[in-house]
Scaffold this motif. Structure first.
Motif, PDB file in Angstrom:
ATOM      1  N   LYS A   1      44.630 -14.314   2.308  1.00 34.17           N
ATOM      2  CA  LYS A   1      45.282 -13.015   2.308  1.00 34.17           C
ATOM      3  C   LYS A   1      44.513 -12.045   1.420  1.00 34.17           C
ATOM      4  O   LYS A   1      43.673 -12.445   0.609  1.00 34.17           O
ATOM      5  N   ARG A   2      44.820 -10.770   1.593  1.00 33.29           N
ATOM      6  CA  ARG A   2      44.213  -9.747   0.738  1.00 33.29           C
ATOM      7  C   ARG A   2      44.711  -9.904  -0.696  1.00 33.29           C
ATOM      8  O   ARG A   2      45.879 -10.179  -0.927  1.00 33.29           O
ATOM      9  N   SER A   3      43.799  -9.709  -1.630  1.00 30.62           N
ATOM     10  CA  SER A   3      44.187  -9.761  -3.031  1.00 30.62           C
ATOM     11  C   SER A   3      45.076  -8.567  -3.353  1.00 30.62           C
ATOM     12  O   SER A   3      44.806  -7.447  -2.920  1.00 30.62           O
ATOM     13  N   LYS A   4      46.125  -8.813  -4.115  1.00 28.60           N
ATOM     14  CA  LYS A   4      47.032  -7.730  -4.496  1.00 28.60           C
ATOM     15  C   LYS A   4      46.476  -7.010  -5.724  1.00 28.60           C
ATOM     16  O   LYS A   4      45.796  -7.605  -6.555  1.00 28.60           O
TER      17      LYS A   4
END
Length: 311
Positions: A181-184
């Motif tokens: 997933k995309r890093s927050k």
């Protein structure tokens, strides 16, 4: 197909000092024969020459695959690899290339190369699987009024094989790998208003209540007057493309590639960096009118992206 000769692939540019200098900078080469005109003039070459190892780079297509100059052949010398893939030999290993040089290249020369399908081996058995060695030879020429002159060769060899382990089993194993997933973003008290604005589909820009300056990215104090009296304004989301890059490599999950990223100058006068959506990389141009759109990733991360502004 063995022995087949393919037509010419031309270079986009003549051999020139600018490309030589840039190549030398990237490779860490400081030989004055390549970059110092006064020094090179005193040598037996009586002027600048190109590093021999640049030979292949002169005739490469550039940023876009198979984008060759007018007059270049449309015949694909790598078609044999596609044929092998269709016959159940999809994998590649043991690629090697060998460059040989006949002489130095001088500034202003125009190059092209032709390709010959040199050799196809007997079927070979390896620990990885069964396949064939495919050998291509590219011959490079310099266009001359007295007759084109051979200046070097590139031998390219690749092993196309059928994996000993079935491809289906490998794919099944890979399917168990978790989705990346995309890093927050790291959210602090100084930036929280911005990310909460994204969730509300508002482009919030930090505002100083003392001097009324807008600033981005958010900071603990006003960068103009050092006031701590900060709030935010909701921007229109409209602006134009001030600058951009298109990321190609390395390809890092979960992003799609090529990955265009823009520096947007908003109507309010501040600039911010954001992804560009709905734009073909080759058609992106500085000054393009854009507007914000919000996209949610992985169900809980909303980011401001920019698209071409509708008329």
């Amino acid at each position: 197909m063995v022995g087949k000769e393919f037509g010419r692939i031309y270079a986009w540019d003549d051999v020139n000092p600018a490309m030589v200098r840039q190549w030398c900078e990237v490779m860490g080469i400081n030989n004055p024969l390549y970059t110092d005109p006064e020094y090179a003039l005193r040598t037996e070459f009586e002027g600048l020459v190109a590093p021999p190892a640049m030979l292949q780079s002169w005739c490469q297509s550039g940023l876009y695959q198979n984008n060759y100059p007018p007059g270049s052949t449309d015949d694909n010398p790598y078609g044999v690899l596609s044929l092998l893939e269709e016959q159940g030999y999809p994998s590649v290993v043991a690629v090697n290339s060998e460059l040989s040089f006949d002489r130095y290249l001088k500034m202003g020369e125009k190059l092209y190369y032709t390709t010959r399908f040199e050799h196809l081996s007997e079927e070979k058995q390896t620990a990885l699987g069964t396949g064939f060695f495919v050998t291509l030879k590219m011959t490079y020429f310099s266009e001359q009024s007295s007759g084109d002159e051979k200046v070097g060769e590139l031998l390219f060899r690749v092993f196309k094989f059928k994996p000993a382990q079935p491809v289906e089993a490998k794919q099944e194993k890979e399917s168990t790998i978790p989705t990346i997933k995309r890093s927050k973003p790291g959210i602090s008290d100084d930036t929280r208003f911005f990310w909460e604005g994204c969730d509300a589909h508002e482009l919030r820009i930090q505002h100083c209540q003392s001097c009324h300056q807008l600033q981005h990215p958010p900071a603990p104090v006003c960068t103009r007057c050092q006031s701590f009296d900060l709030d935010y304004k909701v921007a229109s989301g409209k602006g134009e493309l001030y600058s951009y890059v298109v990321m190609h490599y390395p390809e890092i999950p979960p992003f799609d590639y090529p990955n265009p990223i823009g520096l947007i100058e908003l109507e309010e006068g501040v600039r911010l960096t954001a992804g560009l959506v709905g734009m073909e990389p080759k058609n992106i141009a500085i000054g393009t009118p854009v507007e914000v759109c919000f996209e949610t990733f992985d169900g809980d991360l909303t980011l401001p992206m920019f698209k071409v502004r509708e008329a």
